[in-house]
Design a protein around this motif. Structure first.
Motif, short mmCIF file in Angstrom:
data_model
loop_
_atom_site.label_atom_id
_atom_site.label_comp_id
_atom_site.label_asym_id
_atom_site.label_seq_id
_atom_site.Cartn_x
_atom_site.Cartn_y
_atom_site.Cartn_z
N PHE A 67 0.72 -0.96 0.07
CA PHE A 67 0.34 -0.02 -0.05
C PHE A 67 0.78 1.51 -0.15
CE2 PHE A 67 0.35 0.14 5.06
CZ PHE A 67 0.70 1.74 4.28
N PRO A 70 3.00 0.69 -4.26
CA PRO A 70 2.55 0.10 -4.95
C PRO A 70 3.24 -0.65 -6.18
CG PRO A 70 0.61 1.70 -3.99
CD PRO A 70 2.11 2.04 -4.26
N LEU A 304 4.93 6.23 -4.76
CA LEU A 304 4.36 6.29 -3.03
C LEU A 304 3.07 6.78 -3.38
CD1 LEU A 304 5.61 7.37 -0.30
CD2 LEU A 304 5.32 9.61 -0.89
N SER A 305 2.14 5.74 -2.69
CA SER A 305 0.81 6.32 -2.76
C SER A 305 0.64 7.69 -2.74
CB SER A 305 0.56 5.30 -1.65
OG SER A 305 -0.30 3.59 -1.76
N GLY A 306 -0.98 7.83 -2.26
CA GLY A 306 -1.72 8.83 -2.55
C GLY A 306 -1.46 9.61 -0.80
N PRO A 307 -1.74 10.77 -0.71
CA PRO A 307 -1.38 11.30 0.94
C PRO A 307 -1.93 10.64 1.57
CG PRO A 307 -2.27 13.35 -0.92
CD PRO A 307 -1.87 12.18 -1.45
N HIS A 308 -3.79 10.41 1.44
CA HIS A 308 -4.72 10.54 2.16
C HIS A 308 -4.02 9.21 2.85
CE1 HIS A 308 -8.12 10.20 4.04
NE2 HIS A 308 -8.31 10.05 4.40
N THR A 309 -4.22 8.01 2.15
CA THR A 309 -3.96 6.95 2.19
C THR A 309 -2.81 6.51 3.23
OG1 THR A 309 -4.40 6.09 -0.30
CG2 THR A 309 -3.26 4.38 1.19
N VAL A 312 -3.63 8.27 6.96
CA VAL A 312 -4.30 7.10 7.51
C VAL A 312 -3.52 6.41 7.79
CG1 VAL A 312 -6.54 5.56 7.83
CG2 VAL A 312 -6.21 8.25 6.35
N TRP A 316 -2.64 4.10 12.03
CA TRP A 316 -2.68 2.66 12.22
C TRP A 316 -1.17 1.57 12.47
CZ3 TRP A 316 -1.39 -0.57 8.84
CH2 TRP A 316 -1.30 -0.40 7.98
N TRP A 317 -1.22 1.75 11.72
CA TRP A 317 0.81 1.74 11.89
C TRP A 317 1.62 1.30 12.92
CZ3 TRP A 317 5.80 1.66 12.58
CH2 TRP A 317 6.88 1.08 11.97
N ALA B 84 -2.11 -4.27 -9.71
CA ALA B 84 -2.11 -4.25 -7.63
C ALA B 84 -0.70 -2.86 -7.84
CB ALA B 84 -0.42 -4.48 -7.37
N GLY B 88 -3.33 -0.27 -5.16
CA GLY B 88 -2.69 -0.81 -4.15
C GLY B 88 -2.54 0.25 -2.82
N GLY B 89 -2.93 1.57 -2.98
CA GLY B 89 -3.17 2.74 -2.44
C GLY B 89 -4.58 2.31 -1.62
N GLY B 92 -4.49 -2.78 -0.79
CA GLY B 92 -3.30 -2.69 -0.06
C GLY B 92 -3.32 -2.11 1.64
N GLN B 93 -4.07 -1.42 2.22
CA GLN B 93 -4.18 -0.86 2.91
C GLN B 93 -5.25 -2.08 3.94
OE1 GLN B 93 -4.33 2.86 4.68
NE2 GLN B 93 -6.05 3.23 3.50
N PHE B 101 -2.50 -6.28 12.55
CA PHE B 101 -3.98 -6.42 13.41
C PHE B 101 -4.63 -7.95 13.55
CE2 PHE B 101 -4.38 -2.35 12.59
CZ PHE B 101 -3.96 -1.73 13.45
N LEU B 159 -5.78 9.23 -8.97
CA LEU B 159 -5.07 10.40 -9.02
C LEU B 159 -4.87 10.55 -10.04
CD1 LEU B 159 -2.84 9.26 -5.42
CD2 LEU B 159 -4.59 10.93 -5.94
N GLN B 163 -3.27 6.12 -10.26
CA GLN B 163 -3.88 5.32 -9.06
C GLN B 163 -4.87 5.73 -8.16
OE1 GLN B 163 -0.10 5.11 -6.76
NE2 GLN B 163 1.00 5.06 -7.67
N GLU B 165 -6.91 6.62 -5.23
CA GLU B 165 -6.99 6.38 -3.68
C GLU B 165 -7.87 6.42 -2.91
OE1 GLU B 165 -3.92 9.12 -1.00
OE2 GLU B 165 -5.40 10.38 -2.09
#
Lengths: 348, 451
Positions: A67, A70, A304-309, A312, A316-317, B84, B88-89, B92-93, B101, B159, B163, B165
């Protein structure tokens, strides 16, 4: 954000290698060190309650990579397709080898599962080392960000490299020795009597071999990647990392001679961590360099993924990692101390 | 064979095989907590013994679930890299969250549950069983969230680099599709667990060996089974069907074999879909029922495949049709069998009623088939999209991995999984043949090391 996630993923990979590394090492060594059935049971039991949790770091790191970056996940996993599939098969075999020997009361089956455990651990160590060496050497990335590597071509670092060439084989052998040493030191911490003595003497030989290989790996890396030290020259402070690598090696030798197994094992953790951090420093800000045209490098910024991803994800990480560390503390405390058969498996 | 087809079979085969194990893990985890709770509440050692017996089967099943599950997380990248790369964004989460978890929790507390019984207090041992249960049920939710987004994408934006998001993390986690699918799926897993428990119980009672334990298994299995079997049809199956009809009408039309839009559509109980002639051969149809099931009124109009552009028909269409019918048919049988068994249990006659014990013993493979068929309905029903309405399946696979390489690893997995199946059957049969009493004493002599 990119900087943070680069180092978080690196941290998870370090955790995986340091933790699963010792149970892989036990797998590589136990046919040689454990000579009686009782000793084999003990050596498998040193990792019995923990190996599965250690392996979760691989899953968690893989998911985080998916995530957060990607493009890297998609490109590297499909490009190293064959090697990765073999790694998956080895992980399956290794888990069965560890777990199923106890369910079989027939000696032939136990010997079979011991063999499966040994071979799969050995090949995993080699492939992990080769994988890291592949990332350092670079791969023939196309403009679309994809590549595909066969398992081997002509064993040379050229325009058409394979997953295995002379450089990545050095990486594989180095990982094999490093993880075997890591496992030997872990066994020395967790066992007593003959098994412990044999583990200590194996550690002595392996640490000498590892010193030699580590020294060889430096010029080999520079031959494989001429710009490999650029980040270090730009930030000379980073030379602390390779210094710590050698410091850890010296520590392993000194403490194992003094029979201070715990400190020697701690130094081995440090060695593995610093080798990986050293590679990460050399790569930054690249995630997967191209072996030909640096314009095609997969960089943090590209992947790099999008900023919101990512925002958040950070929340949680951090929460999830705190929980995970708590579980590890509980489990390792619960199963601390030497392992013997008389005390119902895990002595205190 | 084209690379696209091979990559589809690759993922389909490995996920189908994998899910044979988690469905029992999820179901048994709950039933083991039930056994431990009864033992703790009534201070009844027999229930602890029953829990220990099922823990042994659980351990082996869990192990196979773990080893066949690791390839799944990697195959998004290895075989479906284009998919993927852009999603992924989003998906993948939840996949990463499952590791962080759920898997850490499960792996830590399964070890304590399996060999900590003599070292932990009864309450602490109950808690470790509960945490294993919690871990496996959390894990299921994250997987369903990933799948539900592919079925019914919500809370996303695209995006500039193509991608996807997440725009609302909460929106992703509370996708209505995910909530319904989760309820339906977990209840299906409890059915697998309940049937397994009933089968072993019926076997012991019929064989008149370990029949005291057998009766405990039957009692717990039948009660859990009847609740889950009813919940599987109503409300969860009913809600899933209605929600699908609203958002994936093409899939519902194909599942039901409804080629033409009809007012007062009938439900096809049996028959073979004929794609060329767009009819059902040898049909056995009940008039108006489909309209009633979807819209609550027998004269409602149900859209058929004729309203769907031909290039958006789910394929392979006959497989989707059969998968759905097998699932629904078996689900009906489960509910009837469990209702009869529950009635006999209530009247105190179950343990002496051989004609009910025999089907209870023999039916344990059927929930596996029904759950597999249910997932095939969901996944083939989504075709030709990998993300419904957004990304075609043909645009998702790894173009850089050739058909030859795909076939090589597919055959490798098939070979390896054949060996796993044989081992699994031998080991579980061994545990069942030894019986619950032996399991307890064997554990004292030889604590096994599954963690």
């Amino acid at each position: 954000m990119g900087f943070i996630w680069f180092w978080l993923v690196a941290l998870m990979i370090v955790a995986y290698v340091v933790l699963d590394g010792f149970d892989i090492g036990v797998g590589i060594l136990h046919p040689f060190l454990a000579r009686t059935e009782e000793e084999r049971q003990i050596s498998v039991r040193t990792i019995g309650p923990v190996w599965d949790g250690n392996e979760v770091w691989l899953i968690a790191a893989g998911g985080t990579l998916f995530f957060a970056f990607p493009l890297l996940y998609a490109s590297a996993f499909s490009g190293f397709y064959l090697a990765l599939m073999i790694v998956l098969w080895l992980l399956i075999m290794r888990a069965l080898g560890i777990e199923l020997r106890m369910h079989m009361e027939i000696r032939v089956w136990r010997a079979f599962f011991d063999g499966v455990f040994f071979i799969s651990s050995l090949l995993l160590a080699v492939l992990y080392g080769a994988a890291l060496a592949n990332v350092i050497r670079g791969v023939p990335l196309g403009e679309d960000g994809y590549f595909f590597l066969p398992l081997w071509t002509n064993w040379r670092i050229g325009p058409e490299p394979g997953i295995l060439d002379w450089y990545t084989v050095i990486g594989g052998v180095l990982a094999l020795v490093a993880l075997a040493l890591h496992g030997a030191l872990y066994l020395a911490v967790k066992t007593e009597a003959n098994l412990q003595l044999r583990a200590r003497s194996a550690a002595m030989y392996l640490s000498v071999a590892l010193l030699g290989l580590t020294v060889v790996s430096l010029p080999a890396t520079i031959a494989a990647r001429r710009d490999g030290l650029d980040n270090y020259w730009a930030h000379p402070l980073a030379f602390v990392v390779p210094a710590l690598v050698f410091g850890a090696l010296v520590g392993i030798m000194v403490f194992s001679r003094k029979q201070d197994d715990r400190k020697a094992f701690a130094c081995s953790c440090m060695y593995l961590a610093m080798m990986l951090v050293g590679a990460a420093v050399a790569l930054y800000p690249r995630l997967l360099p191209s072996s030909s045209d640096s314009a095609n490098d997969i960089t943090i910024q590209k992947a790099l993924s999008g900023p919101h991803t990512l925002h958040v994800g950070l929340v949680w990480w951090a929460f999830g990692m705190a929980l995970a560390i708590m579980y590890f503390v509980i489990v390792y405390r619960m199963f601390r101390g030497k392992v013997s058969l008389e005390h119902g498996g895990y002595g205190h | 064979m084209t690379a696209l087809l091979l990559h589809r079979i690759h993922f389909g085969f490995t996920i189908t095989y994998h899910y044979l194990f988690p469905q029992l893990t999820v179901g048994l985890a709950l039933l083991i907590v039930v056994l431990k709770s009864i033992a703790l509440r009534n201070q009844d050692e027999r229930y602890n013994q029953a829990a220990r017996f099922w823990a042994r089967i659980f351990a082996i099943n869990f192990l196979l679930g773990v080893v066949t599950g690791i390839p799944m997380e990697f195959q998004f990248g290895t075989n479906w890299s284009q998919f993927a790369r852009v999603t992924g964004g989003v998906i993948g989460q939840p996949l990463a969250m499952e590791g962080v978890f759920s898997f850490f929790l499960e792996s830590a507390f399964l070890g304590l549950f399996l060999f900590g019984e003599r070292r932990l207090s009864p309450l602490a041992h109950w808690a470790s069983a509960f945490l294993v249960f919690l871990g496996s049920w959390i894990s299921g939710y994250f997987i369903i969230v990933s799948n539900a987004w592919m079925q019914h994408p919500v809370a996303y934006r695209v995006l500039p680099n193509g991608q996807y998001e997440v725009t609302s993390f909460w929106g992703l986690l509370t996708n209505p599709w995910a909530l319904i699918q989760y309820a339906h799926n977990m209840s299906g897993a409890v059915i697998t667990g309940a049937f397994a428990m009933c089968a072993v119980g019926a076997f012991y009672v019929l064989e008149d060996r370990f029949s005291e334990s057998g009766k405990i298994f039957l009692r717990v299995g039948v009660v859990a089974g009847v609740i889950a079997c009813i919940a599987q049809i109503f409300p969860t199956g009913d809600m899933q069907g209605k929600y699908m009809a609203k958002h994936q009408s093409a899939a519902v039309a194909a599942m039901e074999g409804l080629f033409h839009t009809e007012r007062g559509a009938g439900i096809v109980l049996l028959g073979q879909p004929n794609e060329q002639k767009q009819t059902i051969d040898n049909p056995l149809v009940v008039n108006d029922v489909l309209s009633f099931l979807i819209y609550g009124t027998p004269k409602a109009v149900v859209e058929g495949l004729d309203r769907v552009p031909r290039d958006q028909w789910p394929e392979p269409l006959p497989l989707l049709y059969y998968a759905y019918h097998i699932m629904a048919g078996l689900g009906t049988y489960f509910a009837l069998l469990m209702a009869v068994a529950a009635f006999l249990l209530w009247r105190g006659k179950l343990f002496a009623t051989r004609w009910a014990l025999w089907p209870l013993m023999l039916s344990f493979p059927l929930p596996y088939i029904a759950n597999t068929a249910g997932w095939m309905t969901a996944e083939i029903g989504r075709q030709p999209w990998v993300v419904y309405g957004l990304i075609r399946t043909s645009a998702g696979y790894s173009k850089n991995v050739s058909a030859g390489n795909g076939l090589f690893t597919l055959l490798g997995f098939m070979g390896m999984y054949s060996a796993l199946s044989i081992l699994f059957v031998i080991l579980v049969y061994h545990i069942i043949a030894n019986g619950p009493e032996r399991a307890a004493s064997a554990q004292v002599a030889e604590p096994f090391t599954v963690a």
